[in-house]
Design a protein around this motif. Structure first.
Motif, PDB file in Angstrom:
ATOM      1  N   LEU A 234       9.008  -2.478  -9.945  1.00 55.42           N
ATOM      2  CA  LEU A 234       7.742  -1.884  -9.637  1.00 55.42           C
ATOM      3  C   LEU A 234       6.629  -2.759 -10.279  1.00 55.42           C
ATOM      4  N   THR A 235       7.025  -3.367 -11.523  1.00 56.21           N
ATOM      5  CA  THR A 235       5.586  -3.910 -12.189  1.00 56.21           C
ATOM      6  C   THR A 235       5.790  -4.944 -11.455  1.00 56.21           C
ATOM      7  N   PHE A 236       6.675  -5.845 -10.683  1.00 57.18           N
ATOM      8  CA  PHE A 236       6.759  -7.383  -9.519  1.00 57.18           C
ATOM      9  C   PHE A 236       5.789  -6.375  -8.399  1.00 57.18           C
ATOM     10  N   SER A 237       5.814  -5.641  -8.059  1.00 52.72           N
ATOM     11  CA  SER A 237       5.619  -5.071  -6.681  1.00 52.72           C
ATOM     12  C   SER A 237       3.477  -5.382  -6.625  1.00 52.72           C
ATOM     13  N   PHE A 238       2.859  -4.879  -8.004  1.00 57.04           N
ATOM     14  CA  PHE A 238       1.818  -5.165  -8.198  1.00 57.04           C
ATOM     15  C   PHE A 238       1.171  -6.113  -8.172  1.00 57.04           C
ATOM     16  N   ALA A 239       1.783  -7.721  -8.631  1.00 59.52           N
ATOM     17  CA  ALA A 239       1.745  -9.107  -8.483  1.00 59.52           C
ATOM     18  C   ALA A 239       1.950  -9.126  -7.667  1.00 59.52           C
ATOM     19  N   ALA A 240       3.134  -9.233  -5.857  1.00 63.30           N
ATOM     20  CA  ALA A 240       3.064  -9.055  -4.827  1.00 63.30           C
ATOM     21  C   ALA A 240       1.801  -8.414  -4.035  1.00 63.30           C
ATOM     22  N   TYR A 241       1.621  -6.850  -4.374  1.00 60.11           N
ATOM     23  CA  TYR A 241       0.141  -6.507  -4.125  1.00 60.11           C
ATOM     24  C   TYR A 241      -1.319  -8.263  -4.433  1.00 60.11           C
ATOM     25  N   LEU A 242      -1.449  -8.595  -4.580  1.00 62.89           N
ATOM     26  CA  LEU A 242      -2.414  -8.767  -5.455  1.00 62.89           C
ATOM     27  C   LEU A 242      -2.073 -10.166  -4.579  1.00 62.89           C
ATOM     28  N   ALA A 243      -0.882 -10.815  -4.576  1.00 61.03           N
ATOM     29  CA  ALA A 243      -0.714 -11.844  -3.376  1.00 61.03           C
ATOM     30  C   ALA A 243      -1.028 -11.396  -2.266  1.00 61.03           C
ATOM     31  N   PHE A 244      -0.846 -10.621  -1.517  1.00 57.88           N
ATOM     32  CA  PHE A 244      -0.912  -9.991   0.249  1.00 57.88           C
ATOM     33  C   PHE A 244      -2.360 -10.080   0.332  1.00 57.88           C
ATOM     34  N   TYR A 245      -3.035  -9.149  -0.847  1.00 56.75           N
ATOM     35  CA  TYR A 245      -4.568  -9.231  -1.325  1.00 56.75           C
ATOM     36  C   TYR A 245      -5.649 -10.538  -1.393  1.00 56.75           C
ATOM     37  N   ARG A 246      -4.631 -11.513  -1.714  1.00 55.04           N
ATOM     38  CA  ARG A 246      -5.693 -12.878  -1.655  1.00 55.04           C
ATOM     39  C   ARG A 246      -6.607 -13.202  -0.305  1.00 55.04           C
ATOM     40  N   GLY A 247      -7.811 -13.419  -0.253  1.00 53.94           N
ATOM     41  CA  GLY A 247      -8.587 -13.623   0.732  1.00 53.94           C
ATOM     42  C   GLY A 247      -9.345 -13.538   0.314  1.00 53.94           C
ATOM     43  N   THR A 248     -10.697 -14.653   0.803  1.00 52.48           N
ATOM     44  CA  THR A 248     -11.507 -14.928   0.290  1.00 52.48           C
ATOM     45  C   THR A 248     -12.724 -15.200   1.996  1.00 52.48           C
ATOM     46  N   GLU A 249     -12.705 -13.787   2.573  1.00 55.80           N
ATOM     47  CA  GLU A 249     -12.935 -14.084   3.883  1.00 55.80           C
ATOM     48  C   GLU A 249     -13.253 -12.757   5.029  1.00 55.80           C
ATOM     49  N   ILE A 250     -14.477 -11.738   5.250  1.00 54.25           N
ATOM     50  CA  ILE A 250     -14.280 -10.779   5.724  1.00 54.25           C
ATOM     51  C   ILE A 250     -14.377 -11.009   7.332  1.00 54.25           C
ATOM     52  N   ARG A 251     -13.478 -10.498   7.965  1.00 58.69           N
ATOM     53  CA  ARG A 251     -14.422 -10.580   9.168  1.00 58.69           C
ATOM     54  C   ARG A 251     -13.383  -9.477  10.111  1.00 58.69           C
ATOM     55  N   GLU A 252     -14.900  -8.769  10.965  1.00 59.79           N
ATOM     56  CA  GLU A 252     -14.396  -7.918  11.803  1.00 59.79           C
ATOM     57  C   GLU A 252     -13.578  -6.531  11.118  1.00 59.79           C
ATOM     58  N   GLY A 253     -14.071  -6.490  10.355  1.00 58.58           N
ATOM     59  CA  GLY A 253     -13.881  -5.602   9.229  1.00 58.58           C
ATOM     60  C   GLY A 253     -12.481  -5.509   7.860  1.00 58.58           C
ATOM     61  N   ALA A 254     -11.961  -6.837   8.457  1.00 59.13           N
ATOM     62  CA  ALA A 254     -10.236  -6.779   7.430  1.00 59.13           C
ATOM     63  C   ALA A 254     -10.560  -8.188   6.847  1.00 59.13           C
ATOM     64  N   LEU A 255     -10.213  -8.475   5.745  1.00 52.35           N
ATOM     65  CA  LEU A 255      -9.915  -9.362   4.934  1.00 52.35           C
ATOM     66  C   LEU A 255      -9.003 -10.244   5.712  1.00 52.35           C
ATOM     67  N   ILE A 256      -9.305 -11.572   5.574  1.00 53.46           N
ATOM     68  CA  ILE A 256      -8.319 -12.965   5.540  1.00 53.46           C
ATOM     69  C   ILE A 256      -6.897 -13.191   5.358  1.00 53.46           C
ATOM     70  N   GLY A 257      -6.323 -12.821   5.283  1.00 49.01           N
ATOM     71  CA  GLY A 257      -4.637 -13.474   4.316  1.00 49.01           C
ATOM     72  C   GLY A 257      -4.111 -14.005   4.581  1.00 49.01           C
TER      73      GLY A 257
END
Length: 514
Positions: A406-429
């Motif tokens: 479960l602790t690892f799952s938080f790191a996976a969540y952060l990796a999935f949410y890696r993005g620096t551009e928002i386009r049409e209401g979504a962050l681009i991963g």
């Protein structure tokens, strides 16, 4: 090919041997159902059909279209005289199973926006006893502008108040003519919330103390938990299925095999609604909360702790995740070694939780459901908070150590949410060269866009700084600062995140499972 209608039940039509058929009796209407959609027809109506067929109950259902427009399904159901075929498919005890049933308990479908008199007549039916609903999560909401003079009212609670007032007047406040409400909307305390808004409308409309007393004492508002995946009309298979059936059915419904309905209300309701006696997984209880916890932590928690990492590893469907031996073990270990030990209690026994977890594995491997990981990833921030963080807190409080997966799952969540551009209401991963859409609340996407901008993923110090920033965002995490509440949680997460970004998620999962 003949069209499905009630004549087929009596004129000697040869139905297939593998099709179970509900009762052929003419049923008086004891249930009004607000909502004619796929879910209620594959869940509630299926259960009433079962107890009718087994002779444990005798009642028909009138469907009420809860919103204007969308008349196609109503017209189809009325043309078919309420009949439709339900196909429940999936895995049970590790085996592929399918059950086909011709549902006969629905009598008709009414649109109150075009046939108000017929709708109001339902409220005057002396045999009416139960009201079921699924008007979506937004359906049980407060709308002050609804008035008694609006016919019909817009919001569902206002409709219910008016419906009850018609009944109250028809039977002169007879305390034996109250109704039992069984809402299936996916909100906490759905029955209590519905009752609160109904009473609020009654007071605002000045309908009198006698009416309010009748609502309070003659009517029962249960709160419920519903659990069944309903896949609806099988568009691509419909023609072939009708060929198999030998009749044309334009309202076929499909679902998984699994079902659970938890109803919080007085114990005597089970005598009126003997679902368990028919072998159905319906639980009558004074408190729905333990069962909600079981579902949220095990079923939903298993999804949330696994799908983001599995997506980054190259999988797109839950079925693919389950076919991957490494992720299968990941889920097994998460459930058996971390989630279940954290939540076992007198109300949720080890045996019960393990049985529920076994059913979850069958459900995740259902070959008839193509559940996309990206669809499950929607709003993962609030999902991780509700479904996983509570379990981590309880595990840590009991064992004074962090649950590895479960602790690892938080790191996976952060990796999935890696993005620096928002386009049409979504962050681009990005997964390799492929872009994907990260969908969450605007403030969440903006936070991660800013947090990841300029971060050098090969720099451990910068990764640690990002993790500290995220862990310290109390708005996301139950008002907690995860930097201080869970021992070395941020350090462990930062190590996992660095390794995921530099060595790949598969390599890191293998280490976690070692």
């Amino acid at each position: 090919m003949e069209n499905l209608n009630r004549q087929l039940l009596t004129n000697g039509f040869k139905f297939n041997d593998d099709l179970k058929i509900g009762t052929k009796k003419t049923l008086s209407e004891k249930i009004v159902q607000f909502g004619e959609g796929n879910f209620l027809r594959a869940f509630v109506d299926y259960m009433f059909d079962e107890i009718n067929e087994q002779g444990l109950f005798e009642g028909g259902i009138t469907l009420i279209q809860p919103i204007p427009g969308g008349d196609f399904l109503r017209n189809v159901l009325n043309e078919q005289e309420g009949l439709y075929t339900l196909i429940a498919r999936g895995r049970e005890d590790g085996k592929e199973v399918a059950a086909k049933r011709l549902i006969t308990c629905v009598n008709r479908c009414i649109n109150p926006y075009v046939d108000l008199d017929t709708y109001n007549t339902c409220a005057k039916n002396p045999e009416l006893r139960f009201v079921v609903s699924n008007t979506t999560e937004a359906g049980i909401s407060w709308k002050e502008e609804d008035m008694i003079t609006d016919q019909p009212q817009d919001s569902f609670p206002a409709k219910v108040c008016n419906f009850l007032y018609v009944r109250f007047k028809e039977f002169n406040g007879d305390m034996n003519k109250g109704l039992v409400f069984i809402p299936c909307e996916l909100i906490d305390d759905n029955g209590k919330t519905l009752k609160k808004y109904v009473l609020q409308h009654a007071a605002n409309w000045k309908l009198g103390d006698e009416f309010i007393n009748w609502i309070e004492n003659a009517c029962i508002f249960t709160s419920t938990l519903v659990d069944r995946i309903v896949t609806g009309y099988p568009r691509e298979e419909a023609e072939a299925l009708c060929e198999q059936f030998g009749y044309k059915d334009n309202a076929i419904d499909t679902s998984e095999i699994f079902h659970t309905w938890v109803i919080e209300g007085p114990a005597e309701l089970e005598k009126e609604l003997p679902f368990p006696k028919a072998g159905l997984k319906v639980i009558f209880t004074p408190d729905v909360k333990p069962y909600k916890k079981r579902k949220v932590r095990i079923l939903n928690g298993a999804h949330t702790c696994s799908v983001l990492g599995a997506f980054l590893a190259g999988h797109n469907l839950v079925g693919e995740l389950m076919a991957d031996k490494m992720f299968y073990k990941y889920l097994e270990d998460a459930l058996n070694n971390e989630i279940i030990p954290a939540i076992v209690s007198p109300e949720l026994t080890l045996e019960d939780l393990k049985g529920f977890a076994d059913a979850v594995f069958d459900r995740f491997q259902n070959p008839f459901i193509k559940h996309k990981l990206l669809d499950i990833s929607l709003n993962s921030t609030s999902k991780w908070e509700a479904r996983v963080l509570h379990t981590i807190n309880e595990y840590y409080a009991q064992k004074k150590e962090l649950p590895k997966i479960l602790t690892f799952s938080f790191a996976a969540y952060l990796a999935f949410y890696r993005g620096t551009e928002i386009r049409e209401g979504a962050l681009i991963g990005k997964r390799g060269d492929e872009e994907y859409l990260i969908k969450d609340a605007p403030e969440v996407l903006e936070f991660y866009k800013n947090a990841w901008t300029g971060v050098d993923v090969t720099d451990k110090a910068q990764i640690a700084e990002l993790v500290t920033k995220v862990c310290g965002n109390k708005d996301f995490w139950l008002g907690e600062d995860l930097n201080t509440e869970l021992g070395n949680f941020p350090t462990v997460v930062a190590d996992h995140l660095y390794n995921i970004l530099n060595n790949g998620v598969v390599s890191e999962v293998e280490k976690v499972l070692a």
